[in-house]
Design an enzyme around this catalytic site. Structure first.
Site, PDB file in Angstrom:
ATOM      1  N   SER A 179       0.854  -1.195   0.000  1.00  0.00           N
ATOM      2  CA  SER A 179       0.000   0.000   0.000  1.00  0.00           C
ATOM      3  C   SER A 179       0.886   1.239   0.000  1.00  0.00           C
ATOM      4  O   SER A 179       1.626   1.450  -0.962  1.00  0.00           O
ATOM      5  CB  SER A 179      -0.946  -0.027   1.206  1.00  0.00           C
ATOM      6  N   THR A 180       0.876   2.033   1.070  1.00  0.00           N
ATOM      7  CA  THR A 180       1.667   3.263   1.120  1.00  0.00           C
ATOM      8  C   THR A 180       3.149   2.966   0.892  1.00  0.00           C
ATOM      9  O   THR A 180       3.740   2.164   1.593  1.00  0.00           O
ATOM     10  CB  THR A 180       1.501   3.944   2.484  1.00  0.00           C
ATOM     11  N   HIS A 205      -2.810  -1.128  -3.191  1.00  0.00           N
ATOM     12  CA  HIS A 205      -3.980  -0.285  -2.972  1.00  0.00           C
ATOM     13  C   HIS A 205      -3.892   0.958  -3.857  1.00  0.00           C
ATOM     14  O   HIS A 205      -3.073   1.847  -3.618  1.00  0.00           O
ATOM     15  CB  HIS A 205      -4.069   0.147  -1.509  1.00  0.00           C
ATOM     16  N   MET A 298       0.097   1.206   4.952  1.00  0.00           N
ATOM     17  CA  MET A 298      -0.662   1.635   6.109  1.00  0.00           C
ATOM     18  C   MET A 298      -1.743   0.603   6.423  1.00  0.00           C
ATOM     19  O   MET A 298      -2.314  -0.004   5.527  1.00  0.00           O
ATOM     20  CB  MET A 298      -1.287   2.993   5.807  1.00  0.00           C
ATOM     21  N   ASP A 301      -3.984  -4.751   6.308  1.00  0.00           N
ATOM     22  CA  ASP A 301      -4.438  -5.641   5.242  1.00  0.00           C
ATOM     23  C   ASP A 301      -3.325  -6.627   4.895  1.00  0.00           C
ATOM     24  O   ASP A 301      -2.174  -6.228   4.703  1.00  0.00           O
ATOM     25  CB  ASP A 301      -4.825  -4.823   4.007  1.00  0.00           C
TER      26      ASP A 301
END
Length: 370
Positions: A179-180, A205, A298, A301
């Site tokens: 993600s991030t 994401h 972040m 998940d």
């Protein structure tokens, strides 16, 4: 406790006010200045030394991508969050900004005529990212993300899991979640990999359009095929399938091998695509013949899906805290004792090769001599 000091850079007076006003409402954040374009933003960042910068992309004199490059060239390492438009052009520009050194991005408010709706849109996307990217002085990662008044929960130290028994038939699939910070982490990871003898499925994401442009960019960079996944594709060795924005990606076993399945089932962990969905489906498809990798991001998940992998006898690797932009997702896996190894980003590729392509790893270790 010292507040997070933010510099807001945007050529729109409306956006500057929306962002400044909503950040000022948060007791943990202080807006220390604004700038009307990238050049002014670079000058103010050098003078004020903010903890974080929010940066528009399209601006006169110096755009956001140029400003990010200049900040990094000056040695300023504070996190930078880009404001991006949800268009194909915006996706390309955002990926360029991330490649230049930006840390993350949020969608630019689309309803600037409705200030209340725009503020809520920005608040939900921006504030959690700021608090993930900049630890509060005197507070832990868990404390800074918790609602006001919530008890502080100490994060347990990482625990390594005993290595799983190597599957008799070898691994059949690699699944990756991020993600991030993920776009650049994935580019770095793929840059260390050859064409692998198994298919690769990835959840990053990202919104629609962004995933298509991201897959196309990776496909141009590396010597193996990278595509945005479509429903019903056969998954061949060495192919990389990126989950499309707003769709869960699943792996399904069929009479002719593995193939992709896309759904718009409800989001999990507030995400669609979700890493947990991909990992669980991969376990159902190949059982213990599965290697999972959880990179920077972040939230948490991937933790539930990683547990499903190890419960079936598969293996999970996690990126370490030092090389993660945000150690949320890999940290959740590591502290739950689900990772066999917790590795810096540049060591994950060689470990994947060792596990999935041992002959290539042996040749690399001998300088290419058999």
């Amino acid at each position: 406790m010292t507040r997070i000091r933010v510099l807001v850079v945007d050529d729109s007076v409306v956006i500057r006010k929306i962002v400044s006003d909503l950040l000022a409402e948060d007791p943990d954040i202080e807006v220390i200045g604004t700038a009307v374009n990238g050049r002014a933003g670079v000058q103010k960042a050098a003078l004020l030394k903010p903890d974080l910068v929010t940066m528009d992309i399209e601006m006169p004199e110096m755009n956001g991508i140029e400003a990010v490059r200049e900040l990094r060239a000056q040695g300023l390492r504070m996190p930078i969050i880009m404001f991006s438009t949800l268009t194909e052009r915006g996706a390309v520009a955002t990926l360029d900004a991330l490649a230049a050194g930006a840390s993350d991005y949020v969608p630019k408010p689309a309803n600037v005529g409705s200030v209340g709706k725009s503020m809520e849109q920005v608040r939900e996307a921006l504030i959690p990212r700021i608090k993930s990217l900049v630890p509060l002085r005197g507070g832990s990662l868990a404390a800074k993300a918790a609602p006001a008044g919530a008890p502080v929960v100490k994060t347990p130290p990482p625990v390594l899991r005993a290595p799983a028994v190597r599957p008799a038939g070898g691994h059949k699939l690699l699944v990756v979640g991020s993600s991030t910070g993920g776009p650049e982490a994935l580019a770095t990871l793929f840059g260390t990999l050859p064409s692998l003898p198994v298919p690769v499925a990835v959840v990053q994401h990202m919104p629609p359009l962004f995933t298509k442009q991201f897959a196309a960019r990776l496909d141009r960079q590396f010597g193996f095929q990278v595509v945005e996944a479509e429903d019903g594709q056969t998954m061949g060795p060495g192919q990389v399938f990126i989950a499309p924005g707003d769709y869960h990606l699943e792996v399904v076993a069929g009479p002719r091998g593995l193939y992709t399945k896309l759904t718009q089932a409800p989001p999990e962990n507030y995400c669609r695509p979700a890493v947990d969905v991909l990992f669980r489906s991969a376990v159902a498809a190949v059982g213990s013949s599965l290697l999972g990798v959880v990179l920077t991001g972040m939230g948490s998940d991937g933790a539930v899906g990683s547990r499903a992998i190890v419960d079936r006898g598969g293996s999970v690797l996690a990126q370490d805290q030092a090389t993660s932009v945000v150690w949320g997702m890999p940290g959740a896996v590591a502290t739950a004792g689900l990772a066999e190894q917790i590795l810096p980003l540049d060591a994950i590729g060689p470990e994947i090769i060792r596990r999935l392509a041992p002959q290539q790893a042996a040749l690399a270790a001998t300088g290419g001599r058999p």
